[in-house]
Design an enzyme around this catalytic site. Structure first.
Site, PDB file in Angstrom:
ATOM      1  N   HIS A  44       0.845  -1.205   0.000  1.00 55.12           N
ATOM      2  CA  HIS A  44       0.000   0.000   0.000  1.00 55.12           C
ATOM      3  C   HIS A  44       0.881   1.257   0.000  1.00 55.12           C
ATOM      4  O   HIS A  44       0.623   2.211  -0.737  1.00 55.12           O
ATOM      5  CB  HIS A  44      -0.866   0.062   1.266  1.00 55.12           C
ATOM      6  CG  HIS A  44      -1.898  -1.011   1.396  1.00 55.12           C
ATOM      7  ND1 HIS A  44      -2.019  -1.774   2.515  1.00 55.12           N
ATOM      8  CD2 HIS A  44      -2.881  -1.434   0.557  1.00 55.12           C
ATOM      9  CE1 HIS A  44      -3.033  -2.620   2.384  1.00 55.12           C
ATOM     10  NE2 HIS A  44      -3.567  -2.444   1.191  1.00 55.12           N
TER      11      HIS A  44
ATOM     12  N   LYS B 139     -18.479  -6.015  10.380  1.00 61.86           N
ATOM     13  CA  LYS B 139     -17.395  -6.981  10.156  1.00 61.86           C
ATOM     14  C   LYS B 139     -16.242  -6.647  11.093  1.00 61.86           C
ATOM     15  O   LYS B 139     -15.867  -5.480  11.210  1.00 61.86           O
ATOM     16  CB  LYS B 139     -16.883  -6.892   8.714  1.00 61.86           C
ATOM     17  CG  LYS B 139     -17.817  -7.495   7.704  1.00 61.86           C
ATOM     18  CD  LYS B 139     -17.118  -7.610   6.359  1.00 61.86           C
ATOM     19  CE  LYS B 139     -18.084  -7.979   5.263  1.00 61.86           C
ATOM     20  NZ  LYS B 139     -17.556  -7.661   3.935  1.00 61.86           N
TER      21      LYS B 139
ATOM     22  N   ARG C  37      -1.663  -5.605  -8.286  1.00 63.98           N
ATOM     23  CA  ARG C  37      -0.590  -6.575  -8.091  1.00 63.98           C
ATOM     24  C   ARG C  37      -0.535  -7.587  -9.212  1.00 63.98           C
ATOM     25  O   ARG C  37       0.510  -8.141  -9.509  1.00 63.98           O
ATOM     26  CB  ARG C  37      -0.815  -7.355  -6.785  1.00 63.98           C
ATOM     27  CG  ARG C  37      -0.471  -6.605  -5.551  1.00 63.98           C
ATOM     28  CD  ARG C  37      -1.092  -7.254  -4.343  1.00 63.98           C
ATOM     29  NE  ARG C  37      -2.519  -7.019  -4.340  1.00 63.98           N
ATOM     30  CZ  ARG C  37      -3.295  -7.140  -3.270  1.00 63.98           C
ATOM     31  NH1 ARG C  37      -2.777  -7.530  -2.141  1.00 63.98           N
ATOM     32  NH2 ARG C  37      -4.576  -6.885  -3.331  1.00 63.98           N
TER      33      ARG C  37
ATOM     34  N   SER D 249      -2.640  -7.666   3.182  1.00 64.25           N
ATOM     35  CA  SER D 249      -2.851  -7.574   4.634  1.00 64.25           C
ATOM     36  C   SER D 249      -3.144  -8.957   5.208  1.00 64.25           C
ATOM     37  O   SER D 249      -2.638  -9.321   6.267  1.00 64.25           O
ATOM     38  CB  SER D 249      -4.013  -6.625   4.944  1.00 64.25           C
ATOM     39  OG  SER D 249      -3.753  -5.350   4.421  1.00 64.25           O
TER      40      SER D 249
HETATM   41  P1  ADP Z   1      -9.483  -4.364  -0.075  1.00 59.99           P
HETATM   42  O1  ADP Z   1     -10.152  -3.704   1.055  1.00 59.99           O
HETATM   43  O2  ADP Z   1     -10.187  -4.217  -1.392  1.00 59.99           O
HETATM   44  O3  ADP Z   1      -8.978  -5.757   0.194  1.00 59.99           O
HETATM   45  P2  ADP Z   1      -6.901  -3.408   0.484  1.00 59.99           P
HETATM   46  O4  ADP Z   1      -7.115  -2.600   1.682  1.00 59.99           O
HETATM   47  O5  ADP Z   1      -6.227  -4.727   0.673  1.00 59.99           O
HETATM   48  O6  ADP Z   1      -8.222  -3.510  -0.333  1.00 59.99           O
HETATM   49  O7  ADP Z   1      -6.052  -2.618  -0.565  1.00 59.99           O
HETATM   50  C1  ADP Z   1      -6.457  -1.392  -1.111  1.00 59.99           C
HETATM   51  C2  ADP Z   1      -5.822  -1.195  -2.440  1.00 59.99           C
HETATM   52  O8  ADP Z   1      -4.428  -1.406  -2.374  1.00 59.99           O
HETATM   53  C3  ADP Z   1      -6.336  -2.147  -3.538  1.00 59.99           C
HETATM   54  O9  ADP Z   1      -6.446  -1.401  -4.725  1.00 59.99           O
HETATM   55  C4  ADP Z   1      -5.227  -3.138  -3.715  1.00 59.99           C
HETATM   56  O10 ADP Z   1      -5.151  -3.634  -5.036  1.00 59.99           O
HETATM   57  C5  ADP Z   1      -4.022  -2.275  -3.413  1.00 59.99           C
HETATM   58  N1  ADP Z   1      -2.914  -3.072  -2.930  1.00 59.99           N
HETATM   59  C6  ADP Z   1      -2.918  -3.880  -1.855  1.00 59.99           C
HETATM   60  N2  ADP Z   1      -1.726  -4.480  -1.715  1.00 59.99           N
HETATM   61  C7  ADP Z   1      -0.952  -4.041  -2.738  1.00 59.99           C
HETATM   62  C8  ADP Z   1       0.407  -4.323  -3.168  1.00 59.99           C
HETATM   63  N3  ADP Z   1       1.173  -5.188  -2.530  1.00 59.99           N
HETATM   64  N4  ADP Z   1       0.852  -3.672  -4.269  1.00 59.99           N
HETATM   65  C9  ADP Z   1       0.053  -2.821  -4.945  1.00 59.99           C
HETATM   66  N5  ADP Z   1      -1.212  -2.530  -4.609  1.00 59.99           N
HETATM   67  C10 ADP Z   1      -1.716  -3.136  -3.521  1.00 59.99           C
END
Ligand code: ADP
Length: 161
Positions: A17, A41, A91, A128
């Protein structure tokens, strides 16, 4: 001034992120990180903890603001924040397949574009949920998360063991 919205659960914020957020600051004047949560949730971290961790992780970035929103459409969050576009990190093809319908729907219902930034290949495995699993079982996640998140994960799992 051009601004973007980086929405997500951020439970917790990872180095994947953070890479997207840091690169967003080189393109946009203002970056809003929107921590979205659904009160029905339960995640590992509370909404307040996620916000505090995201703020600590982005404290070195002056043009980044971290805000929290519950039960709101991303397009409404973007409007409330005055964001010009939604920015998402990708990703993999799987991320693209998941994000494309949402981007199309958000353009349809909110007249807002979504831009995709390719994720750093070296951080493409970071999510995460994977990091929480590794940390829970005592694995070393030092290289995967910002230092405040590392400390918070240790506190969560050491006290729950
Ligand atoms: P969600 O709540 O949809 O699971 P996340 O909180 O995990 O989303 O992530 C938010 C955004 O960050 C999403 O667009 C996801 O694709 C992007 N993201 C998460 N991890 C990575 C990473 N390792 N590299 C690039 N983008 C990422």
């Amino acid at each position: 001034m051009r601004s973007c919205l980086c929405p997500g659960s951020f439970d917790p914020i990872t180095n994947g992120h953070l890479d997207i957020i840091e690169r967003a600051t080189t393109i946009f004047d203002h970056v809003v990180v929107a921590v979205l949560h659904n009160p029905t949730k339960t995640g590992l971290f509370s909404a307040l903890e996620r916000v505090e961790l995201a703020r600590a992780a982005t404290a070195h970035l002056p043009h980044v603001e971290v805000r929290s929103f519950a039960n709101m459409l991303v397009v409404d969050v973007a409007k409330e924040c005055g964001a010009d576009v939604i920015l998402k990190g990708l990703r993999s093809e799987a991320d693209y397949a998941y994000e494309l319908p949402m981007a199309t729907a958000n353009r349809q219902i909110g007249q807002i574009e979504t831009l995709f930034l390719p994720g750093d290949l070296a951080r493409g495995h970071l999510s995460s949920s994977l990091i929480k699993q590794v940390a829970e079982l005592g694995g070393d996640v030092t290289e995967m998360v910002p230092p405040p998140v590392h400390t918070a994960l240790r506190a969560k799992f050491v006290t729950s063991r």
